[in-house]
Design an enzyme around this catalytic site. Structure first.
Site, mmCIF file in Angstrom:
data_model
loop_
_atom_site.group_PDB
_atom_site.id
_atom_site.type_symbol
_atom_site.label_atom_id
_atom_site.label_comp_id
_atom_site.label_asym_id
_atom_site.label_seq_id
_atom_site.Cartn_x
_atom_site.Cartn_y
_atom_site.Cartn_z
ATOM 1 N N CYS A 290 0.152 2.652 6.160
ATOM 2 C CA CYS A 290 0.524 1.301 6.591
ATOM 3 C C CYS A 290 0.512 0.384 5.374
ATOM 4 O O CYS A 290 -0.210 0.632 4.408
ATOM 5 C CB CYS A 290 -0.448 0.797 7.650
ATOM 6 S SG CYS A 290 -2.181 0.809 7.123
ATOM 7 N N HIS B 12 -9.200 2.438 -2.440
ATOM 8 C CA HIS B 12 -7.816 2.067 -2.163
ATOM 9 C C HIS B 12 -7.248 1.150 -3.242
ATOM 10 O O HIS B 12 -7.033 -0.034 -3.011
ATOM 11 C CB HIS B 12 -7.745 1.399 -0.783
ATOM 12 C CG HIS B 12 -6.398 0.918 -0.384
ATOM 13 N ND1 HIS B 12 -5.228 1.534 -0.772
ATOM 14 C CD2 HIS B 12 -6.018 -0.136 0.394
ATOM 15 C CE1 HIS B 12 -4.199 0.888 -0.260
ATOM 16 N NE2 HIS B 12 -4.656 -0.131 0.451
ATOM 17 N N CYS C 124 0.803 -1.217 0.000
ATOM 18 C CA CYS C 124 0.000 0.000 0.000
ATOM 19 C C CYS C 124 0.838 1.270 0.000
ATOM 20 O O CYS C 124 0.336 2.347 -0.322
ATOM 21 C CB CYS C 124 -0.935 0.011 1.206
ATOM 22 S SG CYS C 124 -1.886 -1.511 1.391
#
Length: 432
Positions: free
Chosen positions: A415, A384, A93
């Site tokens: 994170c 996302h 990510c």
């Protein structure tokens, strides 16, 4: 951590553009990662007064067997000058934020002063692969020179070898998904369902309000018939969120993560500029820009620690190194993989026992200012796409911070799967 040495020039981040984000198998479902990225790159390069960037960094988390360096393929398909070097990067990510840090380390202010950075994922277009045994058999069959050899190899194929590799959103070491890991974190940190739903509601409300007042108008470009993100819900409420069933712990009766308080699997591409003073001069003067002051990369043993709990280690280290506390940060952009993970981060940051015992830092950073967090919505509401999230959050922070008084600061935190995390310290400043 990679440091900006005194010999390096000031590093600026200038806001980029992105596609609208949409849920998996939604209106962007027909486009692969390259197709999503090309319009973003064309738009960005079309803004340049100097004609082309000095180099490009692009990230893509979910792999595809038909390319190895997606950054180069995107530039070729976009018709960008083929003399522009381009390389790919990946860190789950944190991918496109890591690309920003890498670009900052490469820029020297002379020959290399402007980098185009971005990332993408098309979770609707995941390519399946052959299992290793079947791949080995196919390769041997292709290499067989005679019909007899091919027939011999054909009889060697066993039924249990005929397997497809299907990528999963799970950690290879543990076999658990990020949501399953975060359920454990939520229980360890005593994060309530109600608090998670409140974070989700705020994310949607802030995203809708930002769209309505035009905040995203110069950050998001149309893609096909899509002109804005499809995920933010104007009609959501705590009552509606409370009715959703648990998504990852469906058997214990104590599951708290739902489809409503977790970021959805998404498609999209995003970008950002990384520049020295000389590179910044090549961009339109109206492009929002701020200084990249410092950054930190952290990693934890996720077999015994929360999978997504690296940022609470990175943030205090970054603040201590720059003699800052929480109150000195005027804008906080924290990636919302899950509302529970955000709340666990805040609890950890406000825990003297965690700061002293785990991060090994003494001192009091003060109370965490929740009212300064994600004012224009976060990943729960906006979406996302793994590789695109870093550039999305950074561009959003750059635009917001650039409107604030010179000297004010932002922390951007992401994170990442694998027990890792990246954090950037930005500062509003006048460019000359």
């Amino acid at each position: 951590m990679i440091n900006l040495s005194p010999r390096n020039p000031d590093i600026w981040l200038a806001a980029g553009v992105r596609t609208p984000f949409a849920k998996v198998d939604g209106p962007l479902g027909g486009f692969d990662a390259i197709a999503l990225s090309v319009p973003v790159v064309k738009h960005m390069v079309g803004l340049l007064q100097g004609g082309k960037p000095d180099f490009a960094v692009w990230g893509n988390v979910v792999p595809n067997l038909t390319w190895s360096n997606i950054a180069r393929e995107i530039l070729m398909d976009a018709g960008i000058d083929p003399t522009v070097p381009a390389y790919s990067t990946v860190m789950a990510c944190s991918t496109s934020m890591m690309g920003v840090f890498e670009a900052a380390g490469v820029i020297d202010g002379t020959a290399r002063n402007l980098a185009l950075v971005g990332g993408v994922d098309s979770l609707s277009r995941i390519q399946l692969g052959l299992g290793t045994s079947l791949s080995d058999w196919v390769r041997r069959f292709q290499n067989a020179r005679s019909l007899g050899q091919k027939l011999s190899h054909a009889f060697d194929l066993k039924l249990h070898d005929v397997r497809l590799y299907i990528p999963a959103v799970s950690n290879r070491t543990t076999g658990m998904s990020m949501g399953e890991h975060t359920e454990i974190t939520a229980k360890e940190w005593k994060i309530s369902r109600e608090d998670q739903d409140q974070i989700a509601l705020e994310s949607h409300r802030n995203a809708i309000a930002a769209w309505d007042r035009g905040f995203f108008d110069d950050l998001v470009i149309p893609f096909g018939e899509l002109h804005r993100d499809t995920i933010p819900r104007k009609d959501t409420s705590l009552e509606k969120l409370a009715r959703l069933p648990p998504s990852f712990d469906r058997t214990s009766g104590n599951g708290t993560l739902t489809a409503g308080n977790s970021s959805p699997l998404s498609d999209g591409a995003s970008s950002i500029w990384v520049a020295s003073d000389a590179g910044l001069a090549r961009l339109p003067s109206a492009t929002p820009r701020v200084k990249l002051i410092d950054w930190e990369i952290a990693s934890v043993d996720f077999r015994i620690e929360g999978l997504l709990m690296a940022p609470p280690y990175a943030i205090p280290r970054l603040l201590q190194r720059n003699s800052l506390n929480y109150e000195d940060i005027h804008l906080w952009e924290i990636h919302e993989a899950f509302a529970a993970q955000v709340l666990a981060h805040i609890k950890a940051l406000q825990s003297p026992e965690f700061i002293r015992g785990k991060v090994h830092i003494t001192g009091d950073f003060g109370a965490f200012p929740r009212d300064r967090m994600n004012p224009n919505g976060g990943s729960v509401a906006l979406g996302h796409p793994f590789g695109a999230t870093g550039a999305r959050i950074l561009s959003q922070a750059v635009k917001q911070l650039s409107t604030m008084p010179s000297g004010q600061r932002a922390i951007v935190s992401i994170c990442a799967d694998g027990g890792q995390g990246t954090v950037a310290l930005l500062q509003a400043a006048s460019s000359t």
